[in-house]
Every structure is written in C-alpha cells, then in structure tokens.
Design a protein around this motif. Sequence first.
Motif, PDB file in Angstrom:
ATOM      1  N   LYS A  71       0.963  -1.596  -0.099  1.00 29.00           N
ATOM      2  CA  LYS A  71       0.088   0.413  -0.089  1.00 29.00           C
ATOM      3  C   LYS A  71       0.965   1.292   0.250  1.00 29.00           C
ATOM      4  O   LYS A  71       1.709   1.245   1.227  1.00 29.00           O
ATOM      5  N   ILE A  94       1.602   5.595   0.260  1.00 27.93           N
ATOM      6  CA  ILE A  94       0.469   6.522  -0.148  1.00 27.93           C
ATOM      7  C   ILE A  94       1.825   7.773   0.195  1.00 27.93           C
ATOM      8  O   ILE A  94       2.391   7.734   0.840  1.00 27.93           O
ATOM      9  N   TYR A  95       1.284   8.809  -1.275  1.00 24.63           N
ATOM     10  CA  TYR A  95       1.962   9.772  -1.370  1.00 24.63           C
ATOM     11  C   TYR A  95       1.173  10.742  -1.232  1.00 24.63           C
ATOM     12  O   TYR A  95       0.604  11.215  -1.636  1.00 24.63           O
ATOM     13  N   ASP A  96       1.570  12.052  -0.683  1.00 28.55           N
ATOM     14  CA  ASP A  96       1.526  13.378  -0.646  1.00 28.55           C
ATOM     15  C   ASP A  96       2.198  14.593  -0.973  1.00 28.55           C
ATOM     16  O   ASP A  96       3.583  13.882  -0.122  1.00 28.55           O
ATOM     17  N   SER A 107      -6.076   1.738  -7.481  1.00 29.67           N
ATOM     18  CA  SER A 107      -6.134   2.904  -6.998  1.00 29.67           C
ATOM     19  C   SER A 107      -6.848   3.525  -5.987  1.00 29.67           C
ATOM     20  O   SER A 107      -8.195   2.198  -6.451  1.00 29.67           O
ATOM     21  N   VAL A 149      -9.891   8.517  -2.154  1.00 20.80           N
ATOM     22  CA  VAL A 149     -10.465   9.109  -0.779  1.00 20.80           C
ATOM     23  C   VAL A 149     -10.879  10.174  -0.664  1.00 20.80           C
ATOM     24  O   VAL A 149     -11.635  10.243   0.509  1.00 20.80           O
ATOM     25  N   HIS A 183      -2.772  13.863  -3.457  1.00 23.95           N
ATOM     26  CA  HIS A 183      -2.827  12.153  -1.606  1.00 23.95           C
ATOM     27  C   HIS A 183      -2.863  11.629  -2.924  1.00 23.95           C
ATOM     28  O   HIS A 183      -4.247  11.483  -3.929  1.00 23.95           O
ATOM     29  N   GLU A 195      -3.193   7.662  -3.203  1.00 23.31           N
ATOM     30  CA  GLU A 195      -3.215   6.316  -2.306  1.00 23.31           C
ATOM     31  C   GLU A 195      -3.609   5.318  -3.269  1.00 23.31           C
ATOM     32  O   GLU A 195      -4.409   4.717  -4.019  1.00 23.31           O
ATOM     33  N   VAL A 235      -3.241   0.067  -4.021  1.00 22.19           N
ATOM     34  CA  VAL A 235      -2.307  -1.327  -3.373  1.00 22.19           C
ATOM     35  C   VAL A 235      -2.397  -2.061  -4.800  1.00 22.19           C
ATOM     36  O   VAL A 235      -2.304  -1.487  -5.950  1.00 22.19           O
TER      37      VAL A 235
END
Length: 274
Positions: A162, A164-166, A203, A206, A231, A233, A235
């Motif tokens: 998983k 997660i990129y911000d 993807s 969110v 943002h 997210e 998997v």
Amino acid sequence: MNYSRFLKLLMSLVRTFQLFRFNSRKILPLVLSISLLLSGCVQYDIGVNFHNSNSGELVQHIRLEQKLTSFSGDYVYEWLNSIENRARKLDGKAKRISREEVVVTIPFSNGQELQTKFNEFFTSQNQQDAEPESTESGSDIPKVESNLLLFQNNFILAVRNKLIYDLDLRSLALIGSKGNVMADTGSILNLEFALNTPWGAKSIPVSETAIEPEKKGQQLVWQLQPGELNHIEVVFWLPSPLGIGGLLIILFVWGGIYLRYNYMPDPRLKLSAE
C-alpha cells in the motif's frame, strides 16, 4: 521537493514584473503574455518501477523548454546539476540528454529503501540551505512538502503493498510579492507521478476530488496539480522471489524423494543380491 533553485527563478520573474510602473489595466496584458510564453515550460515526470518485491528503480525525467532557459539559464542549469548530484549520492545515475533535459535513475532493493531514498531525494534540504540566502535577499521561497510511505505485508509467494504519497503544492498556486503581480505556476509546471508494477495496481479514491490516474497497461499515471494538496493511495501486489524460490526448492526435494521411492529400485536389494 527539490525545487528551491527553480522557485528562485519563478520569484525572479515575478519581481521583474514589478519593475514596470504600469497601472492595473496595462500590467494584466503583460502578465497574460508572459504566462502564455512560459506555458508548459517544465515537464517533471516521477516514476516508480517495481520488478518484484526486492527490485525496482525510481526514475525522474525533467525537461525544460528553451524559452524558460532564455529568461535565466543559470538558475535552471544549477537546478538540473543539483538533481544529478543528489542522485549520485543515493547510488543513482543521471543521463544528460541535453543541457535542458536529464533522466535520473535510482535503484532500490526493497520497500523500505524506496521510502528512504525517495524522501531523502525530495527532501527540503536544498530549501533549508537556501533559507539564509533568501532571508538576506528578502525573498520568500515557497515550501513544497513531499512524503512517500510504503506498507508491505508478506504472504509468502506475494507481497501486498500500500503506497501513500502526499505532495503539498499549495504554496505554488500563485506566486507574487505584496499583491502586485501574481504568476500562475500551473501553466508553467507539468508534473506527473507514475507507478509501474508487474501485476498492475488499484488506486484508492479517498475523496470525491481525488486525482483519477490514467491507466497505461500495467502503469498508472497521475497528473499532479500545482496549487493543491495532492494525495495518492494505491494498492498492488508483487511477486516474492524469496517465497517463490523456497517453494521451488521444496518442490524439487519432494520430486526427488517421490522418484526415489516410486521409480527407482531400493539400493538395499542390490546389496543383498551381491
């Protein structure tokens, strides 16, 4: 993110506008003409390529248009040079296609190494180094925050990931000084983030305003938005070479035992016969 030198260029362009003592009706066409001139000047592609759970590479492709370098070539060339130097410090390599274009490749051997190298490469270290200089010159360079997290769960033969990129680009929405002139960086910067995996990825939206990626085969591509908090997210599953190798060894040993006791004569019978 490693934008400090390029942001200096944007700030210098804005400050040059202020040298013109026009009224608002005359300055607006000037700003619009400059924005059109600089439209699409910077193409910055970030790619994460996974081969398996223990192999991959981080790739960055930066291309600058000559119309941008004609304004201030020193800033942008220093920026490209700094990117090359930072890549080499992380055991990466840089291919300079031209003075205005470079491709950087940084290998990683596992998820933790990717997370460490990615965040170290895109750290605000350059911005921190530039703070004393910017304070002395009285300029205010926008800060860009970047953070990547990767969570992995091993299921023997495959690994669930998983990511997660911000990327906080809200400070790049409008760059100006004392409200006199504002420059839209969205028309100057073209930023993309791509994820390439052998089994594809899914993807996770969110929110309703989440960026929808474009699917190109096994690759997902997100168009990052300057002036917004981006943002991502996602998997995806990766094959585990260690687990697959262990399974093959077990099957090989089991096959040998099976053949030994089912298709080969018992060596004890040969000894008794002799």
